[in-house]
Scaffold this motif. Structure first.
Motif, PDB file in Angstrom:
ATOM      1  N   GLU A 183       0.847  -1.196   0.000  1.00 57.48           N
ATOM      2  CA  GLU A 183       0.000   0.000   0.000  1.00 57.48           C
ATOM      3  C   GLU A 183       0.882   1.246   0.000  1.00 57.48           C
ATOM      4  OE1 GLU A 183      -3.246   0.507  -0.187  1.00 57.48           O
ATOM      5  OE2 GLU A 183      -4.021  -1.504   0.147  1.00 57.48           O
ATOM      6  N   GLY A 184       0.498   2.229  -0.774  1.00 55.70           N
ATOM      7  CA  GLY A 184       1.245   3.475  -0.838  1.00 55.70           C
ATOM      8  C   GLY A 184       0.603   4.555   0.021  1.00 55.70           C
ATOM      9  N   TYR A 185       1.431   5.392   0.591  1.00 50.77           N
ATOM     10  CA  TYR A 185       0.970   6.483   1.454  1.00 50.77           C
ATOM     11  C   TYR A 185       1.672   7.778   1.048  1.00 50.77           C
ATOM     12  CZ  TYR A 185      -1.022   2.776   4.252  1.00 50.77           C
ATOM     13  OH  TYR A 185      -1.750   1.680   4.657  1.00 50.77           O
ATOM     14  N   PHE A 241       4.827   8.878  -1.689  1.00 49.66           N
ATOM     15  CA  PHE A 241       4.615   9.824  -2.782  1.00 49.66           C
ATOM     16  C   PHE A 241       5.578  11.002  -2.684  1.00 49.66           C
ATOM     17  CE2 PHE A 241       2.547  13.646  -4.430  1.00 49.66           C
ATOM     18  CZ  PHE A 241       2.221  13.254  -5.705  1.00 49.66           C
ATOM     19  N   PHE A 242       5.665  11.608  -1.491  1.00 53.52           N
ATOM     20  CA  PHE A 242       6.483  12.809  -1.353  1.00 53.52           C
ATOM     21  C   PHE A 242       7.983  12.509  -1.393  1.00 53.52           C
ATOM     22  CE2 PHE A 242       2.408  14.281   0.444  1.00 53.52           C
ATOM     23  CZ  PHE A 242       2.161  15.261  -0.493  1.00 53.52           C
ATOM     24  N   LYS A 243       8.378  11.335  -0.924  1.00 49.30           N
ATOM     25  CA  LYS A 243       9.795  10.958  -1.026  1.00 49.30           C
ATOM     26  C   LYS A 243      10.172  10.758  -2.498  1.00 49.30           C
ATOM     27  CE  LYS A 243      13.340   7.767   0.515  1.00 49.30           C
ATOM     28  NZ  LYS A 243      13.650   6.580   1.309  1.00 49.30           N
ATOM     29  N   ALA A 244       9.296  10.077  -3.250  1.00 43.19           N
ATOM     30  CA  ALA A 244       9.550   9.868  -4.680  1.00 43.19           C
ATOM     31  C   ALA A 244       9.594  11.201  -5.413  1.00 43.19           C
ATOM     32  CB  ALA A 244       8.482   8.957  -5.278  1.00 43.19           C
ATOM     33  N   LEU A 245       8.691  12.094  -5.070  1.00 44.49           N
ATOM     34  CA  LEU A 245       8.651  13.418  -5.682  1.00 44.49           C
ATOM     35  C   LEU A 245       9.937  14.195  -5.403  1.00 44.49           C
ATOM     36  CD1 LEU A 245       6.690  15.246  -7.280  1.00 44.49           C
ATOM     37  CD2 LEU A 245       5.853  16.077  -5.082  1.00 44.49           C
ATOM     38  N   GLN A 246      10.401  14.124  -4.174  1.00 48.87           N
ATOM     39  CA  GLN A 246      11.635  14.817  -3.785  1.00 48.87           C
ATOM     40  C   GLN A 246      12.842  14.238  -4.515  1.00 48.87           C
ATOM     41  OE1 GLN A 246      12.842  14.126   0.271  1.00 48.87           O
ATOM     42  NE2 GLN A 246      13.997  16.041   0.362  1.00 48.87           N
ATOM     43  N   LEU A 247      12.960  12.920  -4.557  1.00 51.75           N
ATOM     44  CA  LEU A 247      14.097  12.279  -5.227  1.00 51.75           C
ATOM     45  C   LEU A 247      14.110  12.554  -6.729  1.00 51.75           C
ATOM     46  CD1 LEU A 247      14.064   8.838  -3.382  1.00 51.75           C
ATOM     47  CD2 LEU A 247      15.810  10.619  -3.173  1.00 51.75           C
ATOM     48  N   LEU A 270      11.002   9.686 -13.427  1.00 50.30           N
ATOM     49  CA  LEU A 270      11.790   9.253 -12.277  1.00 50.30           C
ATOM     50  C   LEU A 270      10.919   9.081 -11.050  1.00 50.30           C
ATOM     51  CD1 LEU A 270      15.144  11.232 -12.518  1.00 50.30           C
ATOM     52  CD2 LEU A 270      14.782   8.775 -12.796  1.00 50.30           C
ATOM     53  N   MET A 271       9.888   9.892 -10.930  1.00 48.40           N
ATOM     54  CA  MET A 271       9.001   9.770  -9.781  1.00 48.40           C
ATOM     55  C   MET A 271       8.346   8.390  -9.757  1.00 48.40           C
ATOM     56  SD  MET A 271       5.815  12.011  -8.598  1.00 48.40           S
ATOM     57  CE  MET A 271       4.713  11.303  -7.396  1.00 48.40           C
ATOM     58  N   ILE A 272       7.894   7.935 -10.900  1.00 46.28           N
ATOM     59  CA  ILE A 272       7.295   6.601 -10.991  1.00 46.28           C
ATOM     60  C   ILE A 272       8.319   5.551 -10.592  1.00 46.28           C
ATOM     61  CG2 ILE A 272       6.389   4.880 -12.600  1.00 46.28           C
ATOM     62  CD1 ILE A 272       5.141   7.317 -14.126  1.00 46.28           C
ATOM     63  N   LYS A 273       9.528   5.690 -11.071  1.00 48.95           N
ATOM     64  CA  LYS A 273      10.604   4.742 -10.749  1.00 48.95           C
ATOM     65  C   LYS A 273      10.856   4.696  -9.241  1.00 48.95           C
ATOM     66  CE  LYS A 273      15.452   3.923 -11.981  1.00 48.95           C
ATOM     67  NZ  LYS A 273      16.563   4.451 -12.799  1.00 48.95           N
ATOM     68  N   LEU A 315       8.874   5.661  -6.841  1.00 49.85           N
ATOM     69  CA  LEU A 315       7.694   5.162  -6.157  1.00 49.85           C
ATOM     70  C   LEU A 315       7.655   3.633  -6.228  1.00 49.85           C
ATOM     71  CD1 LEU A 315       5.255   6.212  -4.607  1.00 49.85           C
ATOM     72  CD2 LEU A 315       4.008   6.307  -6.768  1.00 49.85           C
ATOM     73  N   MET A 316       7.961   3.092  -7.402  1.00 50.10           N
ATOM     74  CA  MET A 316       8.001   1.632  -7.551  1.00 50.10           C
ATOM     75  C   MET A 316       9.070   1.022  -6.650  1.00 50.10           C
ATOM     76  SD  MET A 316       7.347   1.149 -11.646  1.00 50.10           S
ATOM     77  CE  MET A 316       7.062  -0.626 -11.577  1.00 50.10           C
ATOM     78  N   MET A 317      10.211   1.676  -6.542  1.00 46.66           N
ATOM     79  CA  MET A 317      11.295   1.159  -5.700  1.00 46.66           C
ATOM     80  C   MET A 317      10.881   1.089  -4.236  1.00 46.66           C
ATOM     81  SD  MET A 317      14.536   3.044  -7.536  1.00 46.66           S
ATOM     82  CE  MET A 317      15.548   2.933  -6.090  1.00 46.66           C
ATOM     83  N   GLN A 318      10.006   1.994  -3.805  1.00 47.27           N
ATOM     84  CA  GLN A 318       9.564   2.000  -2.417  1.00 47.27           C
ATOM     85  C   GLN A 318       8.452   0.999  -2.136  1.00 47.27           C
ATOM     86  OE1 GLN A 318       9.229   5.980  -0.403  1.00 47.27           O
ATOM     87  NE2 GLN A 318       9.166   6.586  -2.558  1.00 47.27           N
ATOM     88  N   LEU A 319       7.643   0.698  -3.140  1.00 49.84           N
ATOM     89  CA  LEU A 319       6.430  -0.082  -2.903  1.00 49.84           C
ATOM     90  C   LEU A 319       6.478  -1.524  -3.390  1.00 49.84           C
ATOM     91  CD1 LEU A 319       3.719   2.602  -3.773  1.00 49.84           C
ATOM     92  CD2 LEU A 319       4.640   1.974  -1.527  1.00 49.84           C
ATOM     93  N   ILE A 320       7.563  -1.916  -4.051  1.00 47.59           N
ATOM     94  CA  ILE A 320       7.616  -3.267  -4.621  1.00 47.59           C
ATOM     95  C   ILE A 320       8.792  -4.045  -4.054  1.00 47.59           C
ATOM     96  CG2 ILE A 320       7.912  -4.605  -6.741  1.00 47.59           C
ATOM     97  CD1 ILE A 320       6.588  -2.308  -8.256  1.00 47.59           C
TER      98      ILE A 320
END
Length: 89
Positions: free
Chosen positions: A21-23, A27-33, A40-43, A45-50
């Motif tokens: 589950e994403g929270y 989202f904000f960590k992916a956006l910042q990175l 890159l945000m999608i990448k 986000l995927m790295m955090q959730l999969i």
């Protein structure tokens, strides 16, 4: 830190993936990175959730994943973003 499981799936190449589950924190960590780069945000986000075969997904891992697996995993993740609210809301 992973919380509840959103889905467990077999990717097209036979790899077993767990999608969590994403929270907002994800989202904000992916956006910042990603520094504003939506791809890159999608990448990130995927790295955090999969997890793949029980292991966290690294940038090297995702860069070397088959496109079919990335596309399928993202499609499953994107169902989390559905705006399919019950009627009356």
């Amino acid at each position: 830190m992973h919380n509840e499981i959103f889905a467990e799936v077999d990717l097209p190449t036979g790899i077993k993936a767990t999608i969590f589950e994403g929270y907002g924190r994800h989202f904000f960590k992916a956006l910042q990175l990603a520094k504003g780069d939506s791809s890159l945000m999608i990448k990130y986000l995927m790295m955090q959730l999969i997890q793949i075969d029980g292991k966290d997904l690294s940038e090297k891992d995702i860069d070397n994943m088959h496109l079919r697996d990335i596309s399928y995993a993202f499609e499953v993740m994107s169902t989390m973003l559905s705006n399919d609210f019950p009627k009356g809301i």
